[in-house]
Design a protein around this motif. Structure first.
Motif, PDB file in Angstrom:
ATOM      1  N   LEU A 130       0.989  -1.124   0.003  1.00  0.00           N
ATOM      2  CA  LEU A 130      -0.005   0.027  -0.077  1.00  0.00           C
ATOM      3  C   LEU A 130       0.941   1.338   0.047  1.00  0.00           C
ATOM      4  CD1 LEU A 130      -2.983   1.323   0.324  1.00  0.00           C
ATOM      5  CD2 LEU A 130      -2.494   1.255   2.727  1.00  0.00           C
ATOM      6  N   PHE A 131       1.730   1.244   0.828  1.00  0.00           N
ATOM      7  CA  PHE A 131       2.740   2.448   0.800  1.00  0.00           C
ATOM      8  C   PHE A 131       3.562   2.511  -0.384  1.00  0.00           C
ATOM      9  CE2 PHE A 131       1.188   2.897   5.260  1.00  0.00           C
ATOM     10  CZ  PHE A 131       1.221   4.251   5.640  1.00  0.00           C
ATOM     11  N   SER A 132       3.891   1.290  -0.827  1.00  0.00           N
ATOM     12  CA  SER A 132       4.846   1.418  -1.941  1.00  0.00           C
ATOM     13  C   SER A 132       4.133   2.035  -3.070  1.00  0.00           C
ATOM     14  CB  SER A 132       5.084   0.091  -2.256  1.00  0.00           C
ATOM     15  OG  SER A 132       5.991   0.076  -3.411  1.00  0.00           O
ATOM     16  N   ASP A 133       2.811   1.574  -3.367  1.00  0.00           N
ATOM     17  CA  ASP A 133       2.011   2.112  -4.393  1.00  0.00           C
ATOM     18  C   ASP A 133       1.779   3.461  -4.280  1.00  0.00           C
ATOM     19  OD1 ASP A 133       1.955  -0.274  -5.474  1.00  0.00           O
ATOM     20  OD2 ASP A 133      -0.231  -0.995  -4.913  1.00  0.00           O
ATOM     21  N   TRP A 134       1.543   3.872  -2.991  1.00  0.00           N
ATOM     22  CA  TRP A 134       1.215   5.330  -2.626  1.00  0.00           C
ATOM     23  C   TRP A 134       2.384   6.202  -3.114  1.00  0.00           C
ATOM     24  CZ3 TRP A 134       3.321   9.587  -0.313  1.00  0.00           C
ATOM     25  CH2 TRP A 134       2.375  10.721  -0.363  1.00  0.00           C
ATOM     26  N   GLU A 135       3.666   5.504  -3.073  1.00  0.00           N
ATOM     27  CA  GLU A 135       4.946   6.376  -3.304  1.00  0.00           C
ATOM     28  C   GLU A 135       4.923   6.609  -4.617  1.00  0.00           C
ATOM     29  OE1 GLU A 135       7.251   8.194  -1.613  1.00  0.00           O
ATOM     30  OE2 GLU A 135       6.217   7.811   0.242  1.00  0.00           O
ATOM     31  N   GLU A 136       4.610   5.639  -5.323  1.00  0.00           N
ATOM     32  CA  GLU A 136       4.873   5.159  -6.923  1.00  0.00           C
ATOM     33  C   GLU A 136       3.820   6.238  -7.523  1.00  0.00           C
ATOM     34  OE1 GLU A 136       4.488   1.299  -8.588  1.00  0.00           O
ATOM     35  OE2 GLU A 136       6.153   0.690  -7.132  1.00  0.00           O
ATOM     36  N   THR A 137       2.337   6.281  -7.112  1.00  0.00           N
ATOM     37  CA  THR A 137       1.780   7.102  -7.822  1.00  0.00           C
ATOM     38  C   THR A 137       2.013   8.726  -7.374  1.00  0.00           C
ATOM     39  OG1 THR A 137      -0.061   5.292  -7.250  1.00  0.00           O
ATOM     40  CG2 THR A 137      -0.950   7.782  -7.494  1.00  0.00           C
ATOM     41  N   LEU A 138       2.395   8.699  -6.313  1.00  0.00           N
ATOM     42  CA  LEU A 138       2.821  10.359  -5.994  1.00  0.00           C
ATOM     43  C   LEU A 138       3.971  10.811  -7.001  1.00  0.00           C
ATOM     44  CD1 LEU A 138       2.380  13.079  -4.260  1.00  0.00           C
ATOM     45  CD2 LEU A 138       4.380  11.756  -2.844  1.00  0.00           C
TER      46      LEU A 138
END
Length: 172
Positions: free
Chosen positions: A65-73
């Motif tokens: 979840l946090f990895s996906d959030w960082e990639e999307t940001l």
């Protein structure tokens, strides 16, 4: 969700994305409490296999979840930077075109001293304006993240467009 195609749309998406991060951060205490309770159950040797597996699942999902959030940001920031560059480049090009019209053409053959002095004042004003705008133009020298990832392709396209525009101006 698809990434917007305007600076304001992507900017709004960045704000919304940060709101999601706040919600995720608000849930960290619940996750930690879950991990603590799970660890206590494991220490008591109750449901050890099931609890261990569930704790691993929660940890893996949380990490993803946090990895996906960082990639999307990162994608949003890259798109925002590219769209801002395109908007600013268009604005600078329009400004240059509007300025070149007032300086186009030399003095007529029968120009008076007053006419030549007026042209010199226009040119001096243009030079002062260029100097005042230098930070804005210098920003175009910096590579965007998109260019860093994809090589020089975009910059060459912009450079070629500027060169073509210059050639068109010199023809007229």
């Amino acid at each position: 969700a698809p990434i917007g195609t305007s600076v304001s749309a992507v900017d709004l998406q960045v704000v919304q994305h940060h709101d999601l991060k706040s919600e995720m951060d608000d849930r960290v205490p619940n996750k930690e409490e879950c991990e603590t309770l799970g660890t206590e159950l494991i220490e008591k040797e109750e449901f050890t296999d099931v609890v261990t597996e569930k704790l691993k699942q929660v940890s893996d999902i949380w990490t993803l979840l946090f990895s996906d959030w960082e990639e999307t940001l990162d994608e949003l920031d890259t798109m925002l930077e590219a769209l801002t560059f395109a908007r600013d480049a268009k604005s600078a090009s329009d400004w240059m075109n509007s300025q070149s019209g007032s300086l186009a053409g030399g003095p007529p053959e029968a120009a008076t001293l007053d006419h030549i002095e007026a042209l010199l004042r226009k040119f001096e004003n243009f030079e002062r304006t260029i100097t005042a705008q230098s930070d804005r133009f210098d920003a175009f020298k910096n590579k965007t993240r998109l260019e860093d990832r994809g090589g020089e392709g975009r910059r060459k396209t912009v450079q070629q467009a500027l060169e073509e525009e210059e050639q068109e101006r010199s023809k007229s």
